[in-house]
Design an enzyme around this catalytic site. Structure first.
Site, PDB file in Angstrom:
ATOM      1  N   HIS A  47      10.976  33.048 -34.144  1.00  0.00           N
ATOM      2  CA  HIS A  47      11.066  34.377 -33.530  1.00  0.00           C
ATOM      3  C   HIS A  47       9.802  34.645 -32.722  1.00  0.00           C
ATOM      4  O   HIS A  47       8.688  34.593 -33.252  1.00  0.00           O
ATOM      5  CB  HIS A  47      11.247  35.414 -34.638  1.00  0.00           C
ATOM      6  N   MET A  71      10.557  43.056 -26.159  1.00  0.00           N
ATOM      7  CA  MET A  71      10.255  44.489 -26.273  1.00  0.00           C
ATOM      8  C   MET A  71       9.585  44.896 -24.971  1.00  0.00           C
ATOM      9  O   MET A  71       8.365  45.124 -24.909  1.00  0.00           O
ATOM     10  CB  MET A  71       9.351  44.736 -27.497  1.00  0.00           C
ATOM     11  N   SER A 119       8.326  34.925 -37.614  1.00  0.00           N
ATOM     12  CA  SER A 119       7.814  35.549 -36.396  1.00  0.00           C
ATOM     13  C   SER A 119       6.386  35.093 -36.156  1.00  0.00           C
ATOM     14  O   SER A 119       5.494  35.357 -36.977  1.00  0.00           O
ATOM     15  CB  SER A 119       7.840  37.069 -36.535  1.00  0.00           C
ATOM     16  N   GLY A 163       7.496  37.877 -40.466  1.00  0.00           N
ATOM     17  CA  GLY A 163       6.211  37.512 -39.879  1.00  0.00           C
ATOM     18  C   GLY A 163       5.158  37.353 -40.940  1.00  0.00           C
ATOM     19  O   GLY A 163       4.828  36.237 -41.371  1.00  0.00           O
ATOM     20  N   SER A 164       4.625  38.474 -41.423  1.00  0.00           N
ATOM     21  CA  SER A 164       3.520  38.382 -42.377  1.00  0.00           C
ATOM     22  C   SER A 164       3.928  37.701 -43.679  1.00  0.00           C
ATOM     23  O   SER A 164       3.116  36.985 -44.273  1.00  0.00           O
ATOM     24  CB  SER A 164       2.914  39.761 -42.640  1.00  0.00           C
ATOM     25  N   ASP A 209      14.756  42.760 -38.533  1.00  0.00           N
ATOM     26  CA  ASP A 209      13.385  42.441 -38.122  1.00  0.00           C
ATOM     27  C   ASP A 209      12.448  43.582 -38.511  1.00  0.00           C
ATOM     28  O   ASP A 209      12.612  44.706 -38.036  1.00  0.00           O
ATOM     29  CB  ASP A 209      13.375  42.237 -36.598  1.00  0.00           C
ATOM     30  N   GLY A 210      11.478  43.250 -39.379  1.00  0.00           N
ATOM     31  CA  GLY A 210      10.436  44.209 -39.729  1.00  0.00           C
ATOM     32  C   GLY A 210      10.348  44.455 -41.215  1.00  0.00           C
ATOM     33  O   GLY A 210      11.295  44.930 -41.839  1.00  0.00           O
ATOM     34  N   GLY A 211       9.221  44.081 -41.806  1.00  0.00           N
ATOM     35  CA  GLY A 211       8.973  44.364 -43.219  1.00  0.00           C
ATOM     36  C   GLY A 211       9.809  43.548 -44.176  1.00  0.00           C
ATOM     37  O   GLY A 211       9.981  43.917 -45.340  1.00  0.00           O
ATOM     38  N   ASP A 257       7.907  37.369 -30.307  1.00  0.00           N
ATOM     39  CA  ASP A 257       7.880  38.776 -29.900  1.00  0.00           C
ATOM     40  C   ASP A 257       7.149  38.937 -28.573  1.00  0.00           C
ATOM     41  O   ASP A 257       5.935  38.741 -28.497  1.00  0.00           O
ATOM     42  CB  ASP A 257       7.174  39.609 -30.980  1.00  0.00           C
ATOM     43  N   HIS A 269      12.467  37.880 -28.650  1.00  0.00           N
ATOM     44  CA  HIS A 269      12.715  39.309 -28.833  1.00  0.00           C
ATOM     45  C   HIS A 269      11.908  40.047 -27.777  1.00  0.00           C
ATOM     46  O   HIS A 269      10.685  40.163 -27.900  1.00  0.00           O
ATOM     47  CB  HIS A 269      12.290  39.690 -30.269  1.00  0.00           C
ATOM     48  N   PHE A 318       4.424  46.253 -33.846  1.00  0.00           N
ATOM     49  CA  PHE A 318       3.400  45.645 -34.697  1.00  0.00           C
ATOM     50  C   PHE A 318       4.020  44.984 -35.920  1.00  0.00           C
ATOM     51  O   PHE A 318       5.022  45.463 -36.452  1.00  0.00           O
ATOM     52  CB  PHE A 318       2.389  46.709 -35.153  1.00  0.00           C
ATOM     53  N   GLY A 319       3.391  43.906 -36.364  1.00  0.00           N
ATOM     54  CA  GLY A 319       3.794  43.270 -37.612  1.00  0.00           C
ATOM     55  C   GLY A 319       3.147  43.992 -38.790  1.00  0.00           C
ATOM     56  O   GLY A 319       2.321  44.898 -38.614  1.00  0.00           O
ATOM     57  N   MET A 363       5.939  41.501 -25.844  1.00  0.00           N
ATOM     58  CA  MET A 363       5.666  42.945 -25.693  1.00  0.00           C
ATOM     59  C   MET A 363       4.887  43.173 -24.410  1.00  0.00           C
ATOM     60  O   MET A 363       3.969  42.419 -24.087  1.00  0.00           O
ATOM     61  CB  MET A 363       4.845  43.454 -26.876  1.00  0.00           C
ATOM     62  N   MET A 367      16.314  46.683 -35.954  1.00  0.00           N
ATOM     63  CA  MET A 367      14.888  46.825 -36.264  1.00  0.00           C
ATOM     64  C   MET A 367      14.722  47.650 -37.533  1.00  0.00           C
ATOM     65  O   MET A 367      15.258  48.759 -37.635  1.00  0.00           O
ATOM     66  CB  MET A 367      14.149  47.522 -35.107  1.00  0.00           C
TER      67      MET A 367
HETATM   68  C1  DX5 Z   1       7.660  43.986 -34.594  1.00  0.00           C
HETATM   69  C2  DX5 Z   1       8.214  42.616 -34.373  1.00  0.00           C
HETATM   70  C3  DX5 Z   1       8.465  41.805 -35.576  1.00  0.00           C
HETATM   71  C4  DX5 Z   1       7.251  41.506 -36.404  1.00  0.00           C
HETATM   72  C5  DX5 Z   1       7.697  41.472 -37.836  1.00  0.00           C
HETATM   73  O1  DX5 Z   1       7.785  44.716 -33.436  1.00  0.00           O
HETATM   74  O2  DX5 Z   1       9.447  42.700 -33.667  1.00  0.00           O
HETATM   75  O3  DX5 Z   1       9.145  40.595 -35.257  1.00  0.00           O
HETATM   76  O4  DX5 Z   1       6.649  40.294 -36.099  1.00  0.00           O
HETATM   77  O5  DX5 Z   1       6.573  41.317 -38.625  1.00  0.00           O
HETATM   78  P1  DX5 Z   1       6.600  41.562 -40.199  1.00  0.00           P
HETATM   79  O6  DX5 Z   1       7.584  40.583 -40.768  1.00  0.00           O
HETATM   80  O7  DX5 Z   1       5.214  41.335 -40.607  1.00  0.00           O
HETATM   81  O8  DX5 Z   1       7.092  42.996 -40.393  1.00  0.00           O
HETATM   82 ZN    ZN Z   2      10.611  40.840 -33.420  1.00  0.00          ZN
END
Ligand code: DX5
Ligand code: ZN
Length: 234
Positions: free
Chosen positions: A41, A76, A18, A205-206, A183-185, A43, A74, A151-152, A45, A145
């Protein structure tokens, strides 16, 4: 092995870095840094559907020119009826909308597909899957999700994994053809649980962009997912 899995060849885990966790001033280089990733990916928003604002169609159009990695957008955003099809027209590989953002997800999926992209449906952690099972055949991807969107860098919510299990069983029974995405964490500590539950595509992402070598992080997450999964292999 017996059952539907015996009939189907195993698939490889897909890893989708991401770029929310990338340096937005150097997006082309950051994309090049994850060469070997399966999907990129992105995002989007709008500061209405989620309390954060990122990027939109002009940035996606520029990024599409800068990379050959299939783009996983994605969205949002509110009003995906109006805003989703242009991402497909621009050349995104997959365009995912949120179930909570529209009263007519099927109409949006049909428009996305008609514009030449795969269509994805995303559900927030608190949104049950059951009301949407009947319409999933109109979609190519299901994005579960595992954090609240916006947020990442948030903590993985393992309580969403039963939703992955429901979708996995339908796919394995031949009742659905859909890529199950999470997606997420997602990181080295959480990817195995997600893989065991039946995920096909892992957004990170991170975990990718905080690594010293993002391409190596992609490779290592893919290996971990393959070894923990019953339905994926390298
Ligand atoms: C959050 C995003 C994710 C985000 C994931 O709303 O949809 O795609 O980038 O980031 P990590 O992998 O750091 O949780
Ligand atoms: Zn995402």
């Amino acid at each position: 092995m017996s059952g539907p899995l015996a009939r189907e060849a195993k698939k490889s885990p897909l890893i989708a870095p991401s770029i929310l966790a990338a340096d937005f001033a150097r997006l082309a280089e950051e994309t090049a840094a994850v060469e070997g990733a399966d999907w990129l990916h992105v995002d989007v928003m709008d500061n209405h559907f989620v309390p954060n604002l990122t990027l939109g169609l002009p940035v996606v159009e520029s990024l599409l020119k800068a990379t050959d990695i299939p783009m996983d957008c994605h969205l949002m955003i509110e009003n995906p009826e109006r805003w989703a099809p242009p991402y497909a027209e621009a050349g995104a590989y997959n365009v995912t909308i949120h179930a909570e953002a529209t009263d007519n997800p099927v109409a949006v999926a049909r428009d996305i597909r008609a514009a030449g992209a795969k269509a994805g449906l995303s559900v927030k952690p608190g949104t049950p899957l059951e009301p949407y099972l009947q319409i999933l055949r109109e979609f190519d991807t299901l994005l579960v999700m595992s954090v609240e969107p916006g947020f990442g860098g948030q903590k993985f919510i393992a309580e969403v994994l039963p939703k992955v299990g429901i979708a996995r069983r339908l796919v394995d029974a031949g009742e659905l053809t859909i890529v199950i995405e999470i997606d997420g964490g997602i990181n080295a500590d959480t990817i195995e649980a997600a893989a065991e539950a039946g995920v096909d595509c892992f957004v990170a992402g991170s975990a990718v962009y905080s690594a010293q070598d993002p391409a190596a992080a992609v490779h290592s997450l893919r290996k971990q997912a393959a070894s923990a999964s019953k339905h994926l292999t390298l």
